[in-house]
Design a protein around this motif. Structure first.
Motif, PDB file in Angstrom:
ATOM      1  N   ALA A 144       0.847  -1.185   0.000  1.00 58.89           N
ATOM      2  CA  ALA A 144       0.000   0.000   0.000  1.00 58.89           C
ATOM      3  C   ALA A 144       0.888   1.242   0.000  1.00 58.89           C
ATOM      4  O   ALA A 144       1.972   1.243   0.580  1.00 58.89           O
ATOM      5  CB  ALA A 144      -0.899  -0.002   1.234  1.00 58.89           C
ATOM      6  N   PRO A 145       0.469   2.336  -0.650  1.00 62.02           N
ATOM      7  CA  PRO A 145       1.274   3.559  -0.643  1.00 62.02           C
ATOM      8  C   PRO A 145       1.502   4.051   0.783  1.00 62.02           C
ATOM      9  O   PRO A 145       0.619   3.947   1.644  1.00 62.02           O
ATOM     10  CB  PRO A 145       0.420   4.552  -1.440  1.00 62.02           C
ATOM     11  N   ASN A 146       2.696   4.594   1.036  1.00 61.41           N
ATOM     12  CA  ASN A 146       2.949   5.125   2.375  1.00 61.41           C
ATOM     13  C   ASN A 146       2.386   6.535   2.497  1.00 61.41           C
ATOM     14  O   ASN A 146       1.917   7.133   1.523  1.00 61.41           O
ATOM     15  CB  ASN A 146       4.446   5.059   2.729  1.00 61.41           C
ATOM     16  N   ILE A 147       2.454   7.087   3.683  1.00 64.03           N
ATOM     17  CA  ILE A 147       1.767   8.336   3.966  1.00 64.03           C
ATOM     18  C   ILE A 147       2.312   9.508   3.164  1.00 64.03           C
ATOM     19  O   ILE A 147       1.563  10.366   2.701  1.00 64.03           O
ATOM     20  CB  ILE A 147       1.820   8.652   5.483  1.00 64.03           C
ATOM     21  N   THR A 148       3.612   9.561   2.942  1.00 59.87           N
ATOM     22  CA  THR A 148       4.160  10.689   2.192  1.00 59.87           C
ATOM     23  C   THR A 148       3.814  10.600   0.708  1.00 59.87           C
ATOM     24  O   THR A 148       3.633  11.616   0.042  1.00 59.87           O
ATOM     25  CB  THR A 148       5.687  10.778   2.386  1.00 59.87           C
ATOM     26  N   GLU A 149       3.668   9.376   0.181  1.00 57.42           N
ATOM     27  CA  GLU A 149       3.310   9.209  -1.232  1.00 57.42           C
ATOM     28  C   GLU A 149       1.879   9.642  -1.506  1.00 57.42           C
ATOM     29  O   GLU A 149       1.551  10.098  -2.603  1.00 57.42           O
ATOM     30  CB  GLU A 149       3.522   7.758  -1.650  1.00 57.42           C
ATOM     31  N   VAL A 150       1.019   9.495  -0.487  1.00 58.39           N
ATOM     32  CA  VAL A 150      -0.385   9.833  -0.664  1.00 58.39           C
ATOM     33  C   VAL A 150      -0.697  11.228  -0.128  1.00 58.39           C
ATOM     34  O   VAL A 150      -1.386  12.023  -0.782  1.00 58.39           O
ATOM     35  CB  VAL A 150      -1.287   8.799   0.045  1.00 58.39           C
ATOM     36  N   GLY A 151      -0.199  11.532   1.069  1.00 55.17           N
ATOM     37  CA  GLY A 151      -0.702  12.712   1.767  1.00 55.17           C
ATOM     38  C   GLY A 151       0.244  13.870   1.938  1.00 55.17           C
ATOM     39  O   GLY A 151      -0.150  14.910   2.485  1.00 55.17           O
ATOM     40  N   SER A 152       1.515  13.767   1.530  1.00 54.33           N
ATOM     41  CA  SER A 152       2.456  14.846   1.813  1.00 54.33           C
ATOM     42  C   SER A 152       2.062  16.132   1.089  1.00 54.33           C
ATOM     43  O   SER A 152       1.577  16.124  -0.038  1.00 54.33           O
ATOM     44  CB  SER A 152       3.867  14.421   1.409  1.00 54.33           C
ATOM     45  N   ASN A 153       2.313  17.248   1.758  1.00 54.98           N
ATOM     46  CA  ASN A 153       2.041  18.571   1.182  1.00 54.98           C
ATOM     47  C   ASN A 153       2.805  19.613   1.982  1.00 54.98           C
ATOM     48  O   ASN A 153       2.229  20.473   2.636  1.00 54.98           O
ATOM     49  CB  ASN A 153       0.540  18.881   1.193  1.00 54.98           C
ATOM     50  N   GLY A 154       4.130  19.513   1.964  1.00 58.08           N
ATOM     51  CA  GLY A 154       4.911  20.468   2.736  1.00 58.08           C
ATOM     52  C   GLY A 154       6.380  20.177   2.669  1.00 58.08           C
ATOM     53  O   GLY A 154       6.834  19.222   2.015  1.00 58.08           O
ATOM     54  N   LEU A 155       7.131  21.005   3.362  1.00 58.95           N
ATOM     55  CA  LEU A 155       8.595  20.943   3.346  1.00 58.95           C
ATOM     56  C   LEU A 155       9.111  19.943   4.368  1.00 58.95           C
ATOM     57  O   LEU A 155       8.704  19.981   5.538  1.00 58.95           O
ATOM     58  CB  LEU A 155       9.182  22.327   3.636  1.00 58.95           C
ATOM     59  N   PRO A 210      12.306  19.698   6.105  1.00 57.62           N
ATOM     60  CA  PRO A 210      13.458  20.603   6.203  1.00 57.62           C
ATOM     61  C   PRO A 210      14.800  19.893   6.130  1.00 57.62           C
ATOM     62  O   PRO A 210      15.766  20.447   5.612  1.00 57.62           O
ATOM     63  CB  PRO A 210      13.249  21.291   7.566  1.00 57.62           C
ATOM     64  N   GLY A 211      14.880  18.664   6.628  1.00 53.64           N
ATOM     65  CA  GLY A 211      16.154  17.964   6.569  1.00 53.64           C
ATOM     66  C   GLY A 211      16.542  17.573   5.166  1.00 53.64           C
ATOM     67  O   GLY A 211      17.718  17.524   4.816  1.00 53.64           O
ATOM     68  N   ALA A 212      15.550  17.290   4.318  1.00 54.55           N
ATOM     69  CA  ALA A 212      15.822  16.888   2.938  1.00 54.55           C
ATOM     70  C   ALA A 212      15.911  18.072   1.992  1.00 54.55           C
ATOM     71  O   ALA A 212      16.343  17.927   0.851  1.00 54.55           O
ATOM     72  CB  ALA A 212      14.733  15.933   2.454  1.00 54.55           C
ATOM     73  N   HIS A 213      15.453  19.264   2.448  1.00 54.28           N
ATOM     74  CA  HIS A 213      15.401  20.458   1.593  1.00 54.28           C
ATOM     75  C   HIS A 213      14.545  20.206   0.365  1.00 54.28           C
ATOM     76  O   HIS A 213      14.860  20.646  -0.741  1.00 54.28           O
ATOM     77  CB  HIS A 213      16.813  20.905   1.185  1.00 54.28           C
ATOM     78  N   ILE A 214      13.439  19.466   0.575  1.00 48.81           N
ATOM     79  CA  ILE A 214      12.529  19.123  -0.518  1.00 48.81           C
ATOM     80  C   ILE A 214      11.089  19.330  -0.051  1.00 48.81           C
ATOM     81  O   ILE A 214      10.724  18.946   1.066  1.00 48.81           O
ATOM     82  CB  ILE A 214      12.721  17.660  -0.970  1.00 48.81           C
ATOM     83  N   VAL A 215      10.286  19.957  -0.913  1.00 48.02           N
ATOM     84  CA  VAL A 215       8.852  20.025  -0.703  1.00 48.02           C
ATOM     85  C   VAL A 215       8.237  18.818  -1.412  1.00 48.02           C
ATOM     86  O   VAL A 215       8.374  18.668  -2.630  1.00 48.02           O
ATOM     87  CB  VAL A 215       8.256  21.327  -1.265  1.00 48.02           C
ATOM     88  N   TYR A 216       7.582  17.950  -0.648  1.00 48.35           N
ATOM     89  CA  TYR A 216       6.973  16.748  -1.203  1.00 48.35           C
ATOM     90  C   TYR A 216       5.475  16.974  -1.402  1.00 48.35           C
ATOM     91  O   TYR A 216       4.786  17.501  -0.521  1.00 48.35           O
ATOM     92  CB  TYR A 216       7.170  15.560  -0.263  1.00 48.35           C
ATOM     93  N   LEU A 217       4.978  16.535  -2.552  1.00 48.62           N
ATOM     94  CA  LEU A 217       3.552  16.619  -2.849  1.00 48.62           C
ATOM     95  C   LEU A 217       3.049  15.215  -3.164  1.00 48.62           C
ATOM     96  O   LEU A 217       3.557  14.552  -4.081  1.00 48.62           O
ATOM     97  CB  LEU A 217       3.297  17.544  -4.041  1.00 48.62           C
ATOM     98  N   GLY A 218       2.059  14.749  -2.403  1.00 50.73           N
ATOM     99  CA  GLY A 218       1.526  13.412  -2.596  1.00 50.73           C
ATOM    100  C   GLY A 218       0.417  13.377  -3.626  1.00 50.73           C
ATOM    101  O   GLY A 218       0.052  14.377  -4.232  1.00 50.73           O
ATOM    102  N   ASN A 219      -0.148  12.185  -3.797  1.00 52.83           N
ATOM    103  CA  ASN A 219      -1.207  11.976  -4.779  1.00 52.83           C
ATOM    104  C   ASN A 219      -2.236  11.032  -4.173  1.00 52.83           C
ATOM    105  O   ASN A 219      -1.950   9.858  -3.923  1.00 52.83           O
ATOM    106  CB  ASN A 219      -0.634  11.402  -6.076  1.00 52.83           C
TER     107      ASN A 219
END
Length: 826
Positions: free
Chosen positions: A563-574, A576-585
């Motif tokens: 099953a998709p993990n939470i960041t793959e589905v629900g992420s919508n923010g920065l 900070p440790g990765a310096h990446i804004v993740y957007l889920g689907n």
């Protein structure tokens, strides 16, 4: 309150079972002698599989197992270089049973028992899927920053994505993160595995054995095991003599001045077992020949473990509690554009001038103090394992509670304010019944899953929502032997419910940072309420065929589910440790992989040879892609940070592993071990290939071809008080990686490199029993101080400038490192 209540309930149930069992205990003992070639065999292992009872033979080959539950048992005799032998023995209460064994020499390990990824205890050679095992000694031979790196050095096909010496994510055959399930003593490790910036929350000094299953294991464990399983098994008490035993380990590494220490105590008597361990490690920033010390890679780590258990006629039970506390610096790779010296962030937003950040001084690079920009990870675990004998069948239960608190501090002007703070609570259950064998058919049925909640705490960035997850799956597994042919297979059905409420965020006018609020009139939530259900069917069928006593063919076909993990589905923010804004689907469906494995193993008198190949086709494969606008330019949501959105498509992975281990009988001291691992991952999504061409042909994070050769000489004779002295030389070669995911320069080509390692060690014995009381391990890695970048090193892409005066970009791996490890046994 919920966590406290669950802990109290489990403790009460376990204590009740312990009290009841103590009242009905009836035990005896087993003693005897182990011989080989007509002579006593020293240090042979005598154990009862599935229990904590075991011992080693004396110099005269004698052994004794005390406090053995009355009844009929299967006793296993084994020793390096000899074929293991099994004997059934009947134990009567209050009596000593005599039994002797004669082992036959064989250079190949023909029947090592493992339990990972299968329904019940089985032998490696009879498993249709590739299984590898590393012992505690093999882990100690390698000087490593963490336990995953130790496993990588010993298992072909296993690799790791790293972010410095203390952060390693395991990958099996090109798949990692939530596609590899990591277990601690059978309990699935749940600690925000989707994150890049922290490793496995397990005490490497407490691990006695590492078992790796390569290939889909969803049948036994459900989601997140589509690539395989890594089970970390802690050290348990094997002596039942009523005396305290233990070990005290000290470690030092020259590259980052790592200091490690660990003390473990064990006690067993009258069927009861107790254990405790405390470990502490700290290190400065690591260094290499090109850059000197790498700012932001120091760490400090504390572990504590306590165990109580009982082994009686009815079965056994064990309760374990662990604590993990890690302070880990966060590297960002900022440098002076000309000198390439590392710089320090001292301001934020418009006030942060990247080109004029102050240089990090030499004293600040060479200190154990953790810098203000760091992460703090705490992980608490309570695990209960129980095994009941029900006639000729067995019932196994496992219950676990885990609390993971992850905080990242990324505000230089407010170092006490966390940029990210998430608390994850996980309640895990696993019930498995191994039915009595009927007409040669072994049947196992099981039910397992978890309930999980995640909560954002006081922070300024919110990459994932406050969610809850419920997971349940049931399976049946069958196995039957037809002469030389072993057939096995099963089917499983899983259901996962994922949901979260509206999550509102607004700016705090006082601080200027975002904060979580209960409601926001007239504003859209950062995470709109969501609920979905994922369902999946997993299945496998496999066979092993003994072409002869020493030649074995294996094949397996398995369908994995994730099953998709939470960041793959629900992420919508920065993050900070990765310096990446993740957007889920939110529209993602589960991943399904269909993998075929075929292997041939030969256990020859002077060698072991194994060849295995695999083909894995994945539907709904989830990957990251840089988000671009209508003009084709990258979208910037938070200045100074990249923006990625998850995508879903089709993928295919294929590859092979080959091992050739030579152990000539004419020279038993010599071992010449060789391995090769190769994997290629390709995209099969037509739309992605059409839009990006050759740049999108390959999957990201695929390791290059890797070969490893080791020559080891180990004395087979004792010299005075010295035992098992050895010398070794290891050559690791990583080929250039020219097959990479090049869309938006997500990855770049990586040059090949070779690393030479040298090592030696010895044990010391004392007393009439000739018991080993000290072990010394010395290891030199990267002996030529080679400057290199691993293709799976995330620091390779930590670069702020489009060009470099040296022509080198990103951060390089660790340079020469000498490791000294002393282990005192008592």
């Amino acid at each position: 309150m919920r966590l406290t209540y669950c802990i109290a309930v489990i403790c009460m149930l376990v204590l009740r079972s312990l009290v009841v069992s103590a009242q009905v205990a009836a035990t005896g003992s087993i003693r005897g002698q182990v011989l080989a070639d007509g002579k006593p065999l020293e240090l042979a292992t005598v154990a009862l599989p599935g229990t904590a009872l075991g011992t080693a033979t004396t110099a005269q080959g004698y052994f004794e197992l005390r406090e053995v539950p009355a009844g009929t048992h299967e006793l296993v005799f084994s020793s390096m270089g000899y074929q293991a032998q099994r004997q059934r023995v009947a134990v009567r209460a209050g009596q000593a049973t005599e039994i002797n064994a004669r082992l036959v020499a064989t250079p190949a390990a023909l029947s090592e028992v493992v339990v990972t990824g299968v329904s019940r205890a089985t032998e490696i050679r009879r498993s249709p899927v590739p299984i590898a095992v590393l012992t505690r000694r093999e882990v100690n031979l390698n000087s490593t920053g963490n336990v995953i790196d130790a496993a990588v050095k010993g298992v072909p096909g296993l690799s790791a994505v790293t972010t410095g010496p203390n952060i390693s994510k395991p990958f099996i055959r090109g798949l990692g993160y939530n596609r590899v399930l990591t277990l601690y003593n059978g309990l699935r490790q749940e600690g925000q595995q989707w994150g890049d910036e922290h490793g496995i929350e397990i005490d490497q000094y407490d691990i006695d054995r590492i078992e790796v299953v390569k290939g889909p294991a969803s049948l036994m464990y459900g989601s997140d095991a589509v690539a395989g399983v890594i089970n970390m098994l802690p050290r348990l008490s094997s002596e039942a003599d009523g005396h305290v035993h233990g070990d005290a380990l000290m470690e030092y590494q020259t590259n980052n001045h790592l200091l490690g220490t660990s003390v473990g105590l064990r006690y067993a008597h009258n069927g009861w077992q107790y254990g405790a361990r405390g470990s502490y490690r700290l290190a400065q920033a690591y260094r290499n020949a090109l850059e000197g010390r790498v700012y932001g890679t120091a760490f400090r780590e504390l572990h504590a473990t306590a165990t109580v258990g009982v082994e009686k006629r009815w079965g056994s039970t064990q309760l374990t509690a662990t604590l993990y506390d890690n302070l880990q610096e966060i590297p960002d790779g900022s440098r002076d554009s000309l000198s390439r010296r590392f710089t320090r962030q001292v301001a934020e937003g418009d006030q942060d001038d990247l080109k004029n950040r102050p240089l990090v001084s030499a004293p600040d690079l060479a200190m154990y103090r953790i810098n203000p920009l760091h992460q703090h990870i705490q992980h608490y675990r309570l695990l209960s394992r129980t095994r009941w004998h029900l006639g000729n069948g067995e019932l196994h239960t496992l219950f676990g509670i885990q609390h993971n608190l992850r905080r990242e501090y990324n505000h230089p002007l407010a170092p006490q304010q966390a940029g990210l703070a998430v608390a994850l609570n996980t309640y895990t259950y696993d019930v498995r019944y191994a039915a009595p064998t009927w007409l040669g058919l072994e049947t196992t049925v099981g039910l397992n899953g978890m309930y999980q909640t995640n909560t954002n705490r006081d922070a300024t960035d919110f990459p994932i929502p406050n969610y809850s997850l419920f997971d349940v799956g049931g399976y049946v597994f069958l196995k039957k032997t037809f002469g030389k042919l072993d057939l096995s297979g099963g089917v499983r059905y899983d259901t996962r419910v994922l949901r979260w409420p509206d999550f509102y965020v607004r700016l705090d006018s006082t601080t200027g940072w975002a904060q979580q609020v209960a409601t926001s009139t007239g504003a859209d939530p950062q995470f709109a309420a969501f609920r979905t259900t994922y369902r999946g069917i997993s299945a496998s069928v496999g066979a092993t065929y003994n072409l002869s006593e020493r030649l074995l063919l294996r094949a397996n076909v398995a369908r994995g589910y994730r099953a998709p993990n939470i960041t793959e589905v629900g992420s919508n923010g920065l993050d900070p440790g990765a310096h990446i804004v993740y957007l889920g689907n939110r529209t993602f469906g589960p991943e399904f992989g269909l993998q075929e494995d075929l292997g041939l193993s030969a256990y020859l008198p002077d060698a072991e040879v194994s060849v295995s190949g695999f083909l894995n086709n994945i539907d709904n494969y989830i990957y990251q892609a840089r988000l671009t606008g209508p003009d084709g330019q990258p979208v910037v949501v938070v200045p100074g940070n990249a923006t990625y959105q998850y995508q879903q498509g089709r993928a295919q992975l294929y590859g092979a592993e080959v091992t050739v281990n030579l152990h000539p009988r004419a020279w038993p001291a010599l071992a010449f071990n060789n391995s090769l691992a190769y994997v290629t991952g390709v995209n099969k999504e037509a739309a992605l290939l059409e839009a990006n061409g050759a740049a999108a042909k390959y999957l990201p994070l695929i390791p290059p071809l890797h070969t490893r050769s080791e020559v080891r000489l180990t004395s087979q004779r004792r010299w005075r008080r010295f035992t098992q002295p050895y010398v070794r030389a290891v050559l690791d070669y990583h080929a250039p990686q020219n097959r990479f995911y090049a869309v938006d320069n997500t990855e770049t080509r990586t040059a090949g490199y070779a690393l030479l390692g040298l090592g030696t060690g010895v044990g010391l014995v004392k007393g009439p029993s000739q018991r080993e009381w000290l072990q010394l391990f010395l290891q030199l890695d990267n002996a030529f101080n080679t400057t290199y970048q691993s293709h799976l090193n995330r620091l390779k892409y930590f670069e702020y400038y489009a060009s470099s005066p040296t022509g080198r970009r990103g951060i390089y791996n660790q340079g020469r490192n000498f490791n000294a490890k002393i282990n005192l046994l008592f």
